[in-house]
Design a protein around this motif. Structure first.
Motif, PDB file in Angstrom:
ATOM      1  N   LYS A   7     103.346   1.279  27.769  1.00 31.84           N
ATOM      2  CA  LYS A   7     104.266   0.135  27.854  1.00 31.84           C
ATOM      3  C   LYS A   7     105.719   0.585  27.944  1.00 31.84           C
ATOM      4  O   LYS A   7     106.574  -0.149  28.468  1.00 31.84           O
ATOM      5  N   TYR A   8     106.010   1.776  27.451  1.00 38.93           N
ATOM      6  CA  TYR A   8     107.390   2.246  27.464  1.00 38.93           C
ATOM      7  C   TYR A   8     107.847   2.683  28.862  1.00 38.93           C
ATOM      8  O   TYR A   8     109.028   2.983  29.054  1.00 38.93           O
ATOM      9  N   TYR A   9     106.931   2.715  29.818  1.00 42.51           N
ATOM     10  CA  TYR A   9     107.293   3.062  31.193  1.00 42.51           C
ATOM     11  C   TYR A   9     107.488   1.824  32.067  1.00 42.51           C
ATOM     12  O   TYR A   9     107.950   1.950  33.209  1.00 42.51           O
ATOM     13  N   ILE A  10     107.160   0.642  31.546  1.00 43.40           N
ATOM     14  CA  ILE A  10     107.241  -0.587  32.337  1.00 43.40           C
ATOM     15  C   ILE A  10     108.658  -0.872  32.842  1.00 43.40           C
ATOM     16  O   ILE A  10     108.844  -1.258  34.007  1.00 43.40           O
ATOM     17  N   PRO A  11     109.711  -0.700  32.018  1.00 44.31           N
ATOM     18  CA  PRO A  11     111.067  -0.945  32.539  1.00 44.31           C
ATOM     19  C   PRO A  11     111.435  -0.076  33.738  1.00 44.31           C
ATOM     20  O   PRO A  11     112.291  -0.467  34.536  1.00 44.31           O
ATOM     21  N   LEU A  12     110.811   1.089  33.868  1.00 41.46           N
ATOM     22  CA  LEU A  12     111.075   1.923  35.044  1.00 41.46           C
ATOM     23  C   LEU A  12     110.649   1.192  36.313  1.00 41.46           C
ATOM     24  O   LEU A  12     111.310   1.284  37.358  1.00 41.46           O
ATOM     25  N   ILE A  13     109.545   0.452  36.227  1.00 38.40           N
ATOM     26  CA  ILE A  13     109.058  -0.319  37.369  1.00 38.40           C
ATOM     27  C   ILE A  13     110.036  -1.442  37.691  1.00 38.40           C
ATOM     28  O   ILE A  13     110.291  -1.756  38.865  1.00 38.40           O
ATOM     29  N   LEU A  14     110.613  -2.053  36.652  1.00 42.08           N
ATOM     30  CA  LEU A  14     111.614  -3.099  36.847  1.00 42.08           C
ATOM     31  C   LEU A  14     112.835  -2.541  37.573  1.00 42.08           C
ATOM     32  O   LEU A  14     113.381  -3.193  38.480  1.00 42.08           O
ATOM     33  N   VAL A  15     113.270  -1.350  37.201  1.00 48.55           N
ATOM     34  CA  VAL A  15     114.407  -0.711  37.864  1.00 48.55           C
ATOM     35  C   VAL A  15     114.094  -0.463  39.337  1.00 48.55           C
ATOM     36  O   VAL A  15     114.907  -0.771  40.225  1.00 48.55           O
ATOM     37  N   LEU A  16     112.908   0.077  39.615  1.00 43.44           N
ATOM     38  CA  LEU A  16     112.524   0.354  40.995  1.00 43.44           C
ATOM     39  C   LEU A  16     112.446  -0.931  41.816  1.00 43.44           C
ATOM     40  O   LEU A  16     112.891  -0.979  42.969  1.00 43.44           O
ATOM     41  N   GLY A  17     111.883  -1.984  41.222  1.00 45.72           N
ATOM     42  CA  GLY A  17     111.777  -3.254  41.916  1.00 45.72           C
ATOM     43  C   GLY A  17     113.139  -3.846  42.233  1.00 45.72           C
ATOM     44  O   GLY A  17     113.341  -4.423  43.318  1.00 45.72           O
ATOM     45  N   THR A  18     114.078  -3.686  41.301  1.00 47.05           N
ATOM     46  CA  THR A  18     115.421  -4.239  41.498  1.00 47.05           C
ATOM     47  C   THR A  18     116.164  -3.536  42.629  1.00 47.05           C
ATOM     48  O   THR A  18     116.760  -4.190  43.491  1.00 47.05           O
ATOM     49  N   ILE A  19     116.122  -2.211  42.644  1.00 48.85           N
ATOM     50  CA  ILE A  19     116.841  -1.507  43.714  1.00 48.85           C
ATOM     51  C   ILE A  19     116.158  -1.698  45.064  1.00 48.85           C
ATOM     52  O   ILE A  19     116.814  -1.632  46.107  1.00 48.85           O
ATOM     53  N   ALA A  20     114.856  -1.995  45.044  1.00 42.50           N
ATOM     54  CA  ALA A  20     114.150  -2.268  46.302  1.00 42.50           C
ATOM     55  C   ALA A  20     114.584  -3.598  46.898  1.00 42.50           C
ATOM     56  O   ALA A  20     114.509  -3.798  48.124  1.00 42.50           O
ATOM     57  N   LEU A  21     115.068  -4.517  46.054  1.00 42.05           N
ATOM     58  CA  LEU A  21     115.523  -5.824  46.533  1.00 42.05           C
ATOM     59  C   LEU A  21     116.769  -5.719  47.406  1.00 42.05           C
ATOM     60  O   LEU A  21     117.121  -6.670  48.110  1.00 42.05           O
ATOM     61  N   LYS A  22     117.445  -4.583  47.361  1.00 38.16           N
ATOM     62  CA  LYS A  22     118.633  -4.396  48.200  1.00 38.16           C
ATOM     63  C   LYS A  22     118.271  -4.370  49.677  1.00 38.16           C
ATOM     64  O   LYS A  22     119.131  -4.564  50.533  1.00 38.16           O
ATOM     65  N   GLY A  23     117.025  -4.114  49.964  1.00 36.93           N
ATOM     66  CA  GLY A  23     116.586  -4.083  51.360  1.00 36.93           C
ATOM     67  C   GLY A  23     116.472  -2.672  51.897  1.00 36.93           C
ATOM     68  O   GLY A  23     116.897  -1.698  51.267  1.00 36.93           O
ATOM     69  N   PHE A  24     115.880  -2.574  53.097  1.00 37.87           N
ATOM     70  CA  PHE A  24     115.668  -1.276  53.726  1.00 37.87           C
ATOM     71  C   PHE A  24     116.252  -1.275  55.132  1.00 37.87           C
ATOM     72  O   PHE A  24     116.356  -2.321  55.777  1.00 37.87           O
TER      73      PHE A  24
END
Length: 260
Positions: free
Chosen positions: A87-104
């Motif tokens: 569970k302590y790694y879940i926020p890492l996924i949130l960080v990745l998801g957020t920066i992915a929202l910037k677009g490609f």
């Protein structure tokens, strides 16, 4: 007998601070020397990292293999992480998801393949040096020294982005961001002693950023601020968890009967 024992100890055990300074200076020298070569040869912006990190990665692989230190610095099976600790790694996924929202940006097979190699190289070298070698050298002194020093040095190293012509506000934001990322990853290393999830996060994080849409950079500040807020809360959570865990272990040890 005592002198023989001292001679058998590695240099990093006898002079941990000096060992860390030497590692950091060698890394900075390699990066800046490669940057100078790339500037003179008018190579692209990825060249300094490729020129410096490729030989560093080869040296690290040879050193860790010959000295059999892979497991010692955290390269262990993911199964060594208890299920309840995931569970302590879940926020890492949130960080990745957020920066992915910037677009490609526009993606091609060759571009994706190149940046997979490039970001995997960076993730391996930086995690092995900062959360592997430096962290473990300083952990012999104290957990606080290991977490803070490895994170500060990780942040300082990213000041080389100043050479790309960014303004001071952007550089300051990157340094704070790198510092928080460094503290989070160091605390996770302290908690579970496994570097593999950290390398994977670093790899995916950088890959998303390099494949991102550069045209949208001016509108990404809200995303950056949100991620920083998440990272601050994440640091507090992990710090509390680590302190609680270490207190429980200490209490358990003191409560054990002493066998005579």
């Amino acid at each position: 007998m005592a002198n023989a024992q001292i001679r058998k100890e590695s240099f990093s055990k006898r002079r941990p601070i000096l060992a860390v300074v030497i590692i950091e200076l060698l890394l900075l020298f390699a990066v800046f020397a490669a940057g100078a070569v790339a500037t003179m040869k008018q190579l692209d912006y990825t060249s300094p990292v490729l020129l410096s990190f490729t030989p560093i990665a080869i040296v690290l692989i040879i050193y860790l293999t010959l000295r059999r230190r892979w497991g010692e610095i955290g390269f262990r099976s993911l199964r060594t992480i208890p299920v309840e600790q995931t569970k302590y790694y879940i926020p890492l996924i949130l960080v990745l998801g957020t920066i992915a929202l910037k677009g490609f940006g526009e993606l091609t097979l060759s571009k994706v393949a190149f940046f997979i190699f490039f970001t995997l190289l960076v993730a391996f070298v930086e995690e092995t040096i900062y959360r592997g070698l430096i962290f473990n050298i300083l952990l012999r002194k104290s957990a606080v020294a290991a977490v803070l020093t490895s994170s500060i040095l990780f942040s300082i190293t990213h000041i080389m982005n100043a050479l790309s012509g960014q303004n001071m506000a952007d550089i300051a934001l990157q340094l704070v961001y790198a510092l928080l990322i460094g503290v989070v990853l160091a605390l996770l290393m302290l908690k579970n002693g496994n570097i593999i999830p950290l390398v994977l996060f670093h790899f995916v994080h950088n890959l998303i950023q390099f494949l991102g849409d550069d045209l949208q950079d001016t509108g990404t500040l809200p995303y950056d601020i949100f991620v920083i807020v998440v990272l601050v809360g994440y640091c507090i959570w992990l710090t509390y968890s680590v302190r609680t865990q270490r207190h429980s272990v200490d209490s358990s040890n003191t409560s054990q009967p002493i066998n005579r």
